[in-house]
Design a protein around this motif. Structure first.
Motif, short mmCIF file in Angstrom:
data_model
loop_
_atom_site.label_atom_id
_atom_site.label_comp_id
_atom_site.label_asym_id
_atom_site.label_seq_id
_atom_site.Cartn_x
_atom_site.Cartn_y
_atom_site.Cartn_z
N PRO A 112 0.95 -1.16 -0.01
CA PRO A 112 0.24 0.30 0.00
C PRO A 112 1.02 1.19 0.04
O PRO A 112 0.58 2.15 -0.59
N ALA A 113 1.97 1.32 0.78
CA ALA A 113 2.88 2.37 0.86
C ALA A 113 3.42 2.90 -0.62
O ALA A 113 3.41 4.02 -1.13
N ASP A 114 3.77 1.82 -1.10
CA ASP A 114 4.60 1.92 -2.62
C ASP A 114 3.29 2.34 -3.53
O ASP A 114 3.66 3.20 -4.48
N PHE A 115 2.32 1.68 -3.32
CA PHE A 115 1.07 2.02 -4.42
C PHE A 115 0.88 3.34 -4.17
O PHE A 115 0.67 4.16 -5.14
N GLU A 116 0.73 4.00 -2.95
CA GLU A 116 0.35 5.41 -2.69
C GLU A 116 1.48 6.37 -3.35
O GLU A 116 0.95 7.46 -4.03
N LEU A 117 2.59 5.93 -3.16
CA LEU A 117 3.69 6.89 -3.84
C LEU A 117 3.67 6.77 -5.51
O LEU A 117 3.86 7.77 -5.99
N ILE A 118 3.34 5.60 -5.84
CA ILE A 118 3.16 5.39 -7.38
C ILE A 118 2.13 6.28 -8.13
O ILE A 118 2.07 6.99 -9.22
N ARG A 119 0.90 6.31 -7.28
CA ARG A 119 -0.09 7.04 -7.60
C ARG A 119 0.14 8.39 -7.57
O ARG A 119 -0.11 9.11 -8.65
N ARG A 120 0.83 8.92 -6.77
CA ARG A 120 1.15 10.29 -6.46
C ARG A 120 2.11 10.73 -7.84
O ARG A 120 1.91 11.55 -8.48
N LEU A 121 2.97 9.70 -8.02
CA LEU A 121 3.86 10.10 -9.03
C LEU A 121 3.27 10.19 -10.48
O LEU A 121 3.40 11.09 -11.39
N LYS A 122 2.44 9.29 -10.56
CA LYS A 122 1.41 9.14 -11.86
C LYS A 122 0.77 10.48 -12.01
O LYS A 122 0.29 10.96 -13.16
N ASN A 123 0.16 11.00 -10.85
CA ASN A 123 -0.59 12.19 -10.96
C ASN A 123 0.35 13.35 -11.03
O ASN A 123 -0.32 14.60 -10.98
N GLY A 124 1.59 13.26 -11.23
CA GLY A 124 2.59 14.57 -11.43
C GLY A 124 2.72 15.40 -9.99
O GLY A 124 3.13 16.40 -10.12
N GLU A 125 2.20 14.62 -8.82
CA GLU A 125 2.52 15.39 -7.67
C GLU A 125 3.97 15.38 -7.19
O GLU A 125 4.81 14.55 -7.44
N ASP A 126 4.36 16.34 -6.30
CA ASP A 126 5.85 16.24 -5.91
C ASP A 126 5.87 15.51 -4.38
O ASP A 126 5.09 15.78 -3.51
N VAL A 127 6.76 14.49 -4.60
CA VAL A 127 6.82 13.53 -3.57
C VAL A 127 8.47 13.65 -2.93
O VAL A 127 8.63 12.86 -1.82
N SER A 128 8.99 14.92 -3.22
CA SER A 128 10.24 15.02 -2.68
C SER A 128 10.21 15.36 -1.23
O SER A 128 11.30 15.20 -0.67
N ASP A 129 9.17 15.82 -0.59
CA ASP A 129 9.11 16.28 0.72
C ASP A 129 8.58 15.27 1.61
O ASP A 129 8.17 15.39 2.65
N GLU A 130 8.21 14.29 1.11
CA GLU A 130 7.80 13.15 2.13
C GLU A 130 8.69 12.51 3.05
O GLU A 130 9.83 12.75 2.87
#
Length: 344
Positions: free
Chosen positions: A260-278
């Motif tokens: 689930p944690a990786d799924f949410e990470l990939i989903r955010r990447l697919k949506n073009g969201e910034d994940v660098s501050d996680e």
């Protein structure tokens, strides 16, 4: 060198999991000495080889030392050190007891002279339970059936020796981790050969029993964990071929093969969201301390047909946690119960 002897050509009649778990006997040294025929898999971010390989190959080695009318009913394993996938593993079988109804074997897996894994395995003679039997078994829960057109893999690779399809966590909204159950379908890829016999199906089940197991506590607590998709030193996302493959998958297919944690990470990447501050993961690398398998119908299943696995955790504390697993055939027969304690 990851094998002691150069591996022979792959036998096309064998399934992928048979080939992976193949052993080479070393009779010139000791008839009860074996080694891995082919290289073993090291999961990304793990401290050593996939634990299921040690479980399965020690079982396979022990099965080579018992009469044909005896079958495994339980094995109790301890993970001592992380195995190095670049070094051959030597398996030494000790014939502790060979009785009329029961036989006991201990197997040590060694590298560089050190024990990395040990197990005690008990075998029972077929049909030695007598005519009058006391029988009962828990029923398999009603769940959605596996999708035959999906080719999931817990290793994120279509070359994996087995397939898995994960189902939504039961009671995932509960505030109590011990009320939740993580579930998946799994089976060996391809068809296990007739020459492998029931022993090949048992070794395959032992290998797969370690899939999705150690992370049950992390999932039920909804903690972040180490992810092979993230660079631990920079907290940045790894731009690799596997990530690109995940990004191209449909969400329903993705849920079947990643946590689930990786799924949410990939989903955010697919949506073009910034994940660098996680934030960094809240839970570090989890380590299996021991692993027990009770085989309930050792010759009554096929590991290359879909099996349902359900896991739950009754307790965690003091840096450790306990996980229980039940494995059923697709038609609902309980074939194995597994227990694992992990270090958190």
């Amino acid at each position: 060198m990851s094998t002691l002897i150069r591996p022979p050509p792959v036998d096309p009649a064998q399934s992928a999991i048979e080939s992976l778990l193949e052993l080479t006997q070393l009779p010139d040294i000791d008839p009860d000495l074996f080694t891995n025929t082919r290289p073993l898999w090291h999961p990304p971010g793990a401290r050593g080889i996939f634990g299921g390989a040690a479980i399965a190959q020690t079982l396979s080695a022990a099965q080579r030392t018992i009469p044909s009318d005896f079958t495994v009913h339980s094995m109790h394993c301890y993970f001592i050190l992380g195995g190095n996938s670049d070094i051959p593993v030597i398996y030494h079988v000790e014939r502790v007891r060979s009785g009329r109804s029961f036989a006991t074997r201990t197997v040590q897996a060694r590298q560089r002279g050190k024990v990395i894994f040990t197990t005690t395995i008990s075998f029972v003679r077929q049909n030695s339970g007598g005519k009058q039997k006391v029988e009962h078994a828990v029923e398999m829960p009603a769940v959605e059936r596996p999708a035959e057109d999906k080719d999931g893999s817990n290793q994120g690779d279509s070359a994996s020796p087995f397939q898995s399809q994960r189902i939504e966590i039961l009671n995932d909204d509960s505030p109590h981790p011990h009320h939740k159950k993580t579930r998946q379908w799994l089976k060996a890829r391809g068809r296990i050969s007739p020459t492998g016999g029931h022993e090949a199906h048992l070794s395959a089940l032992a290998y797969m029993s370690d899939s999705y197991f150690v992370g049950t506590i992390q999932r039920t607590h909804k903690l972040r964990r180490y992810s092979p998709l993230r660079n631990d030193s920079t907290n940045s996302i790894v731009d690799g071929g596997q990530l690109k493959k995940y990004l191209a998958m449909e969400e329903e297919d993705l849920k079947r093969v990643v946590d689930p944690a990786d799924f949410e990470l990939i989903r955010r990447l697919k949506n073009g969201e910034d994940v660098s501050d996680e934030a960094r993961p809240e839970l570090g690398m989890m380590v299996s301390l021991d692993h027990t398998v009770y085989f309930h119908d050792p010759r009554g299943f096929r590991a290359d047909e879909w099996m349902f696995s359900e896991m739950e955790t009754p307790w965690s504390g003091d840096g450790r946690g306990l996980v229980l697993q039940k494995i059923f055939t697709q038609d609902g027969k309980l074939i194995a119960t597994c227990v694992q304690e992990v270090s958190l």
